[in-house]
Design a protein around this motif. Structure first.
Motif, short mmCIF file in Angstrom:
data_model
loop_
_atom_site.label_atom_id
_atom_site.label_comp_id
_atom_site.label_asym_id
_atom_site.label_seq_id
_atom_site.Cartn_x
_atom_site.Cartn_y
_atom_site.Cartn_z
N ARG A 48 8.68 -9.30 -5.10
CA ARG A 48 7.31 -9.81 -4.95
C ARG A 48 6.65 -9.19 -3.71
O ARG A 48 5.49 -8.79 -3.76
N ASP A 49 7.41 -9.12 -2.63
CA ASP A 49 6.88 -8.54 -1.40
C ASP A 49 6.54 -7.07 -1.58
O ASP A 49 5.51 -6.59 -1.08
N ALA A 50 7.40 -6.34 -2.29
CA ALA A 50 7.17 -4.91 -2.51
C ALA A 50 5.89 -4.69 -3.30
O ALA A 50 5.09 -3.80 -2.99
N LEU A 51 5.66 -5.51 -4.34
CA LEU A 51 4.44 -5.39 -5.14
C LEU A 51 3.21 -5.75 -4.31
O LEU A 51 2.19 -5.05 -4.36
N PHE A 52 3.32 -6.80 -3.51
CA PHE A 52 2.21 -7.22 -2.66
C PHE A 52 1.85 -6.13 -1.65
O PHE A 52 0.67 -5.79 -1.46
N ASN A 53 2.88 -5.53 -1.04
CA ASN A 53 2.65 -4.48 -0.04
C ASN A 53 2.05 -3.23 -0.68
O ASN A 53 1.19 -2.57 -0.09
N TRP A 54 2.49 -2.91 -1.88
CA TRP A 54 1.94 -1.74 -2.59
C TRP A 54 0.45 -1.95 -2.90
O TRP A 54 -0.36 -1.05 -2.68
N ARG A 55 0.10 -3.13 -3.36
CA ARG A 55 -1.31 -3.40 -3.68
C ARG A 55 -2.18 -3.35 -2.42
O ARG A 55 -3.31 -2.86 -2.45
N ASN A 56 -1.64 -3.83 -1.32
CA ASN A 56 -2.39 -3.76 -0.06
C ASN A 56 -2.52 -2.32 0.43
O ASN A 56 -3.57 -1.94 0.98
N ARG A 57 -1.47 -1.54 0.22
CA ARG A 57 -1.46 -0.16 0.71
C ARG A 57 -2.47 0.71 -0.04
O ARG A 57 -3.22 1.49 0.58
N VAL A 58 -2.51 0.60 -1.36
CA VAL A 58 -3.40 1.46 -2.16
C VAL A 58 -4.78 0.82 -2.36
O VAL A 58 -5.73 1.51 -2.75
N GLY A 59 -4.88 -0.47 -2.12
CA GLY A 59 -6.13 -1.17 -2.34
C GLY A 59 -6.14 -1.83 -3.71
O GLY A 59 -5.56 -1.31 -4.67
N VAL A 60 -6.80 -2.97 -3.79
CA VAL A 60 -6.79 -3.75 -5.03
C VAL A 60 -7.41 -2.99 -6.19
O VAL A 60 -6.86 -2.95 -7.30
N GLU A 61 -8.54 -2.32 -5.95
CA GLU A 61 -9.22 -1.60 -7.02
C GLU A 61 -8.34 -0.47 -7.57
O GLU A 61 -8.20 -0.29 -8.79
N GLU A 62 -7.71 0.32 -6.67
CA GLU A 62 -6.86 1.42 -7.10
C GLU A 62 -5.60 0.89 -7.79
O GLU A 62 -5.13 1.47 -8.78
N ALA A 63 -5.06 -0.21 -7.28
CA ALA A 63 -3.87 -0.81 -7.90
C ALA A 63 -4.17 -1.25 -9.33
O ALA A 63 -3.37 -1.04 -10.25
N ASN A 64 -5.34 -1.86 -9.52
CA ASN A 64 -5.74 -2.29 -10.87
C ASN A 64 -5.95 -1.09 -11.79
O ASN A 64 -5.62 -1.14 -12.98
N ARG A 65 -6.50 0.00 -11.24
CA ARG A 65 -6.73 1.20 -12.05
C ARG A 65 -5.40 1.80 -12.49
O ARG A 65 -5.23 2.15 -13.67
N ILE A 66 -4.46 1.91 -11.56
CA ILE A 66 -3.15 2.47 -11.88
C ILE A 66 -2.42 1.60 -12.90
O ILE A 66 -1.85 2.11 -13.88
#
Length: 234
Positions: A48-66
């Motif tokens: 859960r932490d890894a996913l949360f950190n990834w979304r913060n790192r790339v940004g919510v909009e980019e995470a949703n696009r990917i």
């Protein structure tokens, strides 16, 4: 057709969503949580932490696009594999072509197709799921799960809960189709990657037993949490 098709009776259960969780409804109207719902609800905190950190790192909009692009390519590829395994002669959608080409080395080793995108229920352990494929791979009856990726996974550890998911499907297939003499104890995750042959992560009976034990613990944790939530609500 390069392989035999000997299909088991197909059950397409109704899928329903409630509060972000997915359930499958059987022919009697009974509802069971999906394998993915149970795994998501009991996901280890580090995942859960890894996913949360990834979304913060790339940004919510980019995470949703990917995530959206990955979901669309996966759906398109799955649908084409499904049609192919059922003997339908159709052209591959452009979006799926790089992944379809990656899968060719695996598909040539598949025979005796028994189930494609079929819903299964495990009534003793009260869960359900939709299995990608039950067939023989290199002569060994197994459950196969198709995945797409932009780059190789490299190791089974990077599959996260996928092996546990396969163990859950094996258990459900074995119980749901026991009257047909089905007894699966091998499984594989096939990862299609553009520009290279698909990765095959193969799990023998010893490994599957380990994942099955982990799955049983996750089920117990899921229902324990559900029970605690109900008690808190009361």
């Amino acid at each position: 057709m390069p392989f035999n098709i000997n299909l088991l009776p197909h059950h397409h259960a109704k899928a329903v969503r409630e509060y972000g969780k997915q359930y499958y409804v059987d022919a009697k109207g009974d509802r069971f949580p999906s394998v993915t719902t149970i795994l998501n609800a009991t996901k280890p905190q580090e995942d859960r932490d890894a996913l949360f950190n990834w979304r913060n790192r790339v940004g919510v909009e980019e995470a949703n696009r990917i995530s959206g692009a990955a979901s669309r390519r996966g759906t398109s590829t799955h649908k084409h594999i499904q049609r192919y395994l059922l003997g339908e002669d159709i052209s591959c959608p452009d979006a799926a072509k790089p992944y379809w080409e990656s899968l060719q080395s695996v598909l040539q080793d598949i025979n005796e197709v028994r189930l494609v995108e079929g819903s299964v229920f495990h009534y003793d352990l009260t869960y359900a799921g939709r299995v990608d494929c039950v067939a023989s791979y290199k002569g060994v009856p197994c459950v196969l799960d198709w995945k797409t990726a932009d780059k190789p996974k490299g190791s089974a550890e990077r599959l996260h809960d996928a092996p546990i998911q396969l163990a859950a499907y094996c258990g459900a297939v074995n119980q749901f189709y026991q009257e047909y003499g089905i007894q699966l104890n091998h499984a594989g995750v096939v990862v299609a990657v553009p520009g290279m042959q698909a990765e095959v992560f193969w799990f023998d009976p010893d490994k599957m037993m380990v994942y099955w034990q982990q799955w049983q613990k996750r089920i117990a944790e899921f229902w324990q949490r559900r029970g605690a939530s109900k008690n808190d609500a009361n």
